[in-house]
Design a protein around this motif. Structure first.
Motif, PDB file in Angstrom:
ATOM      1  N   LEU A   1      17.998  18.991  41.513  1.00 52.41           N
ATOM      2  CA  LEU A   1      17.958  18.001  42.591  1.00 52.41           C
ATOM      3  C   LEU A   1      18.895  16.819  42.388  1.00 52.41           C
ATOM      4  N   THR A   2      19.268  16.545  41.135  1.00 52.35           N
ATOM      5  CA  THR A   2      20.189  15.431  40.887  1.00 52.35           C
ATOM      6  C   THR A   2      21.600  15.894  40.542  1.00 52.35           C
ATOM      7  N   GLY A   3      21.736  17.154  40.108  1.00 52.86           N
ATOM      8  CA  GLY A   3      23.049  17.659  39.709  1.00 52.86           C
ATOM      9  C   GLY A   3      23.430  17.271  38.293  1.00 52.86           C
ATOM     10  N   LYS A   4      22.526  16.578  37.574  1.00 56.62           N
ATOM     11  CA  LYS A   4      22.767  16.157  36.184  1.00 56.62           C
ATOM     12  C   LYS A   4      21.708  16.795  35.290  1.00 56.62           C
ATOM     13  N   ILE A   5      22.126  17.320  34.133  1.00 56.51           N
ATOM     14  CA  ILE A   5      21.188  17.988  33.234  1.00 56.51           C
ATOM     15  C   ILE A   5      20.701  17.015  32.159  1.00 56.51           C
ATOM     16  N   PRO A   6      19.436  16.612  32.211  1.00 56.97           N
ATOM     17  CA  PRO A   6      18.912  15.710  31.169  1.00 56.97           C
ATOM     18  C   PRO A   6      18.550  16.485  29.906  1.00 56.97           C
ATOM     19  N   LYS A   7      18.368  15.752  28.824  1.00 55.16           N
ATOM     20  CA  LYS A   7      18.011  16.367  27.553  1.00 55.16           C
ATOM     21  C   LYS A   7      16.517  16.219  27.235  1.00 55.16           C
ATOM     22  N   GLY A   8      15.846  15.357  27.950  1.00 53.35           N
ATOM     23  CA  GLY A   8      14.428  15.159  27.734  1.00 53.35           C
ATOM     24  C   GLY A   8      13.810  14.394  28.880  1.00 53.35           C
ATOM     25  N   PHE A   9      12.483  14.358  28.927  1.00 47.36           N
ATOM     26  CA  PHE A   9      11.800  13.651  30.009  1.00 47.36           C
ATOM     27  C   PHE A   9      10.509  13.024  29.493  1.00 47.36           C
ATOM     28  N   HIS A  10      10.079  11.979  30.185  1.00 47.69           N
ATOM     29  CA  HIS A  10       8.819  11.311  29.877  1.00 47.69           C
ATOM     30  C   HIS A  10       8.105  11.054  31.205  1.00 47.69           C
ATOM     31  N   ILE A  11       6.891  11.551  31.340  1.00 46.61           N
ATOM     32  CA  ILE A  11       6.118  11.300  32.555  1.00 46.61           C
ATOM     33  C   ILE A  11       5.374   9.978  32.384  1.00 46.61           C
ATOM     34  N   MET A  12       5.660   9.042  33.274  1.00 48.56           N
ATOM     35  CA  MET A  12       5.128   7.686  33.160  1.00 48.56           C
ATOM     36  C   MET A  12       4.052   7.372  34.205  1.00 48.56           C
ATOM     37  N   GLY A  13       3.996   8.139  35.268  1.00 48.46           N
ATOM     38  CA  GLY A  13       3.032   7.855  36.326  1.00 48.46           C
ATOM     39  C   GLY A  13       3.104   8.926  37.396  1.00 48.46           C
ATOM     40  N   HIS A  14       2.374   8.720  38.477  1.00 49.86           N
ATOM     41  CA  HIS A  14       2.277   9.738  39.527  1.00 49.86           C
ATOM     42  C   HIS A  14       3.634  10.170  40.074  1.00 49.86           C
ATOM     43  N   ASP A  15       4.492   9.198  40.333  1.00 53.01           N
ATOM     44  CA  ASP A  15       5.783   9.540  40.926  1.00 53.01           C
ATOM     45  C   ASP A  15       6.925   8.969  40.095  1.00 53.01           C
ATOM     46  N   LYS A  16       6.687   8.725  38.817  1.00 54.43           N
ATOM     47  CA  LYS A  16       7.728   8.181  37.962  1.00 54.43           C
ATOM     48  C   LYS A  16       7.922   9.065  36.736  1.00 54.43           C
ATOM     49  N   VAL A  17       9.075   9.712  36.686  1.00 57.59           N
ATOM     50  CA  VAL A  17       9.457  10.540  35.545  1.00 57.59           C
ATOM     51  C   VAL A  17      10.775  10.006  35.016  1.00 57.59           C
ATOM     52  N   LEU A  18      10.796   9.612  33.749  1.00 61.76           N
ATOM     53  CA  LEU A  18      12.026   9.123  33.136  1.00 61.76           C
ATOM     54  C   LEU A  18      12.794  10.283  32.539  1.00 61.76           C
ATOM     55  N   LEU A  19      14.098  10.328  32.769  1.00 59.99           N
ATOM     56  CA  LEU A  19      14.963  11.388  32.257  1.00 59.99           C
ATOM     57  C   LEU A  19      15.903  10.814  31.211  1.00 59.99           C
TER      58      LEU A  19
ATOM     59  N   ALA B   1      29.994  34.123  33.966  1.00 63.41           N
ATOM     60  CA  ALA B   1      28.861  33.275  33.587  1.00 63.41           C
ATOM     61  C   ALA B   1      29.001  31.861  34.144  1.00 63.41           C
ATOM     62  N   PHE B   2      27.881  31.265  34.559  1.00 62.94           N
ATOM     63  CA  PHE B   2      27.848  29.849  34.952  1.00 62.94           C
ATOM     64  C   PHE B   2      26.407  29.348  34.929  1.00 62.94           C
ATOM     65  N   ASN B   3      26.266  28.034  34.878  1.00 64.70           N
ATOM     66  CA  ASN B   3      24.953  27.410  34.839  1.00 64.70           C
ATOM     67  C   ASN B   3      24.416  27.225  36.260  1.00 64.70           C
ATOM     68  N   ALA B   4      23.125  27.497  36.431  1.00 56.96           N
ATOM     69  CA  ALA B   4      22.513  27.439  37.764  1.00 56.96           C
ATOM     70  C   ALA B   4      22.529  26.044  38.373  1.00 56.96           C
ATOM     71  N   VAL B   5      22.748  25.006  37.554  1.00 55.78           N
ATOM     72  CA  VAL B   5      22.803  23.650  38.096  1.00 55.78           C
ATOM     73  C   VAL B   5      23.943  23.504  39.095  1.00 55.78           C
ATOM     74  N   ALA B   6      24.914  24.413  39.055  1.00 54.65           N
ATOM     75  CA  ALA B   6      26.049  24.380  39.987  1.00 54.65           C
ATOM     76  C   ALA B   6      25.604  24.551  41.435  1.00 54.65           C
ATOM     77  N   ILE B   7      24.402  25.093  41.640  1.00 56.19           N
ATOM     78  CA  ILE B   7      23.914  25.301  43.010  1.00 56.19           C
ATOM     79  C   ILE B   7      23.817  23.975  43.755  1.00 56.19           C
ATOM     80  N   HIS B   8      23.507  22.912  43.045  1.00 55.31           N
ATOM     81  CA  HIS B   8      23.426  21.570  43.651  1.00 55.31           C
ATOM     82  C   HIS B   8      24.732  21.233  44.371  1.00 55.31           C
ATOM     83  N   ASP B   9      25.850  21.377  43.667  1.00 57.71           N
ATOM     84  CA  ASP B   9      27.154  21.073  44.264  1.00 57.71           C
ATOM     85  C   ASP B   9      27.551  22.107  45.315  1.00 57.71           C
TER      86      ASP B   9
END
Length: 529
Positions: A226-244, A480-488
């Motif tokens: 959904l963002t087109g950027k691949i994060p390395k980790g995540f932290h769930i902070m609340g109902h609608d807040k996820v830190l990447l 070969a390619f990464n599926a994140v390319a679908i965003h673009d």
């Protein structure tokens, strides 16, 4: 008066922690799939239940705890003893796995002390002991308020009315099937497994044979898509807040990052979403023209009922199942039925709403995140219907095939099949370690045959099938390619740079080298702050 207030506060603390017990270890995800209206209804249900239980506890303390009739006293003592056991069971949900042995011993010891204190008070009629127990629960009052505040996040939020643009832009439907695996679907398929719709799509449209998953974790993969950027980790902070986390950079809020929805809105393109695992409708409230999770009141009422069933499962069936060493088939069958009914309802809600948004003529881009073939297994391939029977991943693959056929038939009936771009893929492959996890044993079967089949799998590949508008030529793409390319890719479709299968091949051939490599450094941390 002060004594009565203290008693009610203690009762409120006890009731709130008991009622919220099944969700204490994942407060950030609670109600994550609910539309704002449904969220308010569920929070109201939650608060009403807590207040009713608090008032009942209060009445028992005031009228029955020291009654002259011993049967009334014994009944009241039993109610509170059971409630204390529920209270400690709820608190265990927020204890780390490593600490649980110590905590189990400690809580067992404390529970025994409380029960002994109660028994002592039965005979001595000691109000001092009851006062000490009351004070101990008053201490938990701030914690219960914190729980309720997290449970009700979004309750007072207002809905954003997003303008619907009039345009003649292409119709694109992007569907994610959670944990749909390329290897078990195409490379080493069970000989008994028939996937007629998937095979038909592969033979007649575009099929990529080497697509790397963005991540082996749903939060990282979905945020990547959904963002087109691949994060390395995540932290769930609340109902609608996820830190990447993006390497050395400061963590960023997922919903605040530019997304495919915000980018499309800037181009006057209408978007809609339906899915599970995340509160998409609240995260992207400013960009979606349709954000209704429940299609009708039947699903809302069923969800309300499910809250009480979850408590019954948490406080009675699961503990009884452990005490009987999982040998009592009656208990096990009921656990399976409850969990699978909830999974079936989730799937049916997503499918019903998916059909609604893909046939809405005002919507250009539809994003759909299905909960299958991820556990629980809800499909019986032999009977070809939703079932509470314990089945395997293969059964879920057949449900994926059936769902794709259902989506196709819906678009054909709507008259928009030929002109629609349909993208089918997954967030990650089949994770054997997850399916072997004991928490899934009551929901799935992993056969020795499936384990043997997976031994030769070497790459983290996900399926990718694309049907372009009015496509006439079948294409197999082996680069070969990464599926994140679908965003673009989707953004380029709306920029009129990719309009048919030939444009698609040319666009993929021009991908940057960085998008042709699998992800190497992926770590996940899932915690509540």
């Amino acid at each position: 008066m002060k004594k009565k207030i203290n008693d009610f506060i203690a009762c409120f603390s006890l009731a709130s922690i008991i009622i919220c017990g099944p969700s204490l270890n994942n407060l950030a995800d609670y109600n994550s799939n609910y539309h704002l209206d449904a969220l308010r209804l569920v929070v109201f249900q939650l608060l009403t239940t807590i207040l009713i239980l608090s008032f009942l506890y209060f009445l028992l303390i005031q009228k029955a705890l020291f009654s002259k009739k011993k049967y009334i006293r014994y009944f009241t003592y039993s109610i509170f003893s059971i409630s204390f056991a529920f209270f400690f069971r709820a608190l265990l949900k927020i204890i780390s796995h490593e600490m649980k042995p110590i905590v189990y011993i400690t809580l067992t010891f404390v529970t025994m002390l409380v029960i002994i204190a109660l028994i002592f008070s039965f005979y001595k009629n000691s109000k001092k002991i009851i006062r000490l127990i009351t004070i101990s629960f008053i201490v938990f009052f701030p914690f219960s308020i914190l729980i309720l505040s997290k449970m009700s996040t979004g309750f007072f939020a207002s809905k954003t009315i997003v303008q619907t643009f009039k345009n003649n832009k292409p119709k694109v439907v992007w569907i994610i099937f959670d944990e749909w695996d390329h290897y078990l679907t195409f490379e080493n398929r069970d000989k008994k497994l028939s996937l007629s719709t998937i095979d038909n799509f592969k033979q007649n449209y575009f099929h990529a044979s080497k697509v790397y998953q963005p991540s082996n974790s749903t939060p990282l993969s979905l945020s990547s898509y959904l963002t087109g950027k691949i994060p390395k980790g995540f932290h769930i902070m609340g109902h609608d807040k996820v830190l990447l986390d993006f390497g050395n950079k400061k963590s960023e809020s997922w919903k605040d990052l530019p997304s495919i929805f915000s980018k499309l809105k800037n181009e006057n393109i209408n978007s809609a979403i339906i899915g599970w695992a995340f509160p998409y409708d609240r995260m992207y409230d400013n960009y979606l023209v349709k954000k209704k999770y429940y299609s009708n009141n039947k699903f809302i009422l069923s969800s309300i009922k499910q809250r009480y069933i979850d408590m019954f499962l948490f406080y009675f069936l699961r503990p009884l199942n452990k005490l009987t060493m999982q040998k009592c088939n009656w208990i096990k069958k009921h656990i399976i039925k409850i969990v699978k009914c909830e999974g079936s309802q989730l799937y049916e809600v997503i499918l019903a709403h998916a059909k609604e948004i893909i046939t809405d003529s005002s919507i250009n881009f539809s994003f759909i995140h299905f909960s299958i073939p991820h556990p629980p297994i809800i499909y019986d391939s032999n009977k070809q219907k939703i079932s509470t029977k314990i089945n395997s991943y293969i059964d879920q693959l057949m449900l994926v095939d059936k769902t794709i056929a259902d989506i196709k038939n819906t678009l054909i009936k709507d008259g928009t099949w030929d002109e629609t771009t349909l993208i089918l893929t997954s967030d990650h492959w089949y994770r054997q370690a997850e399916w072997d996890n004991p928490i899934f044993h009551e929901l799935i079967t992993v056969t020795d045959k499936e384990r043997e089949m997976l031994k030769n799998r070497k790459e983290t590949l996900v399926p990718l099938i694309i049907k372009m508008p009015f496509q006439k030529e079948s294409i197999t793409y082996d680069e070969a390619f990464n599926a994140v390319a679908i965003h673009d890719l989707i953004l380029n479709i709306y920029k009129n740079k990719v309009s048919d299968e030939n444009d698609l091949i040319s666009w993929l051939d021009s991908l940057d080298d960085n998008l042709r490599k699998p992800n190497q450094d992926i770590s996940c941390s899932h915690f509540l702050k």
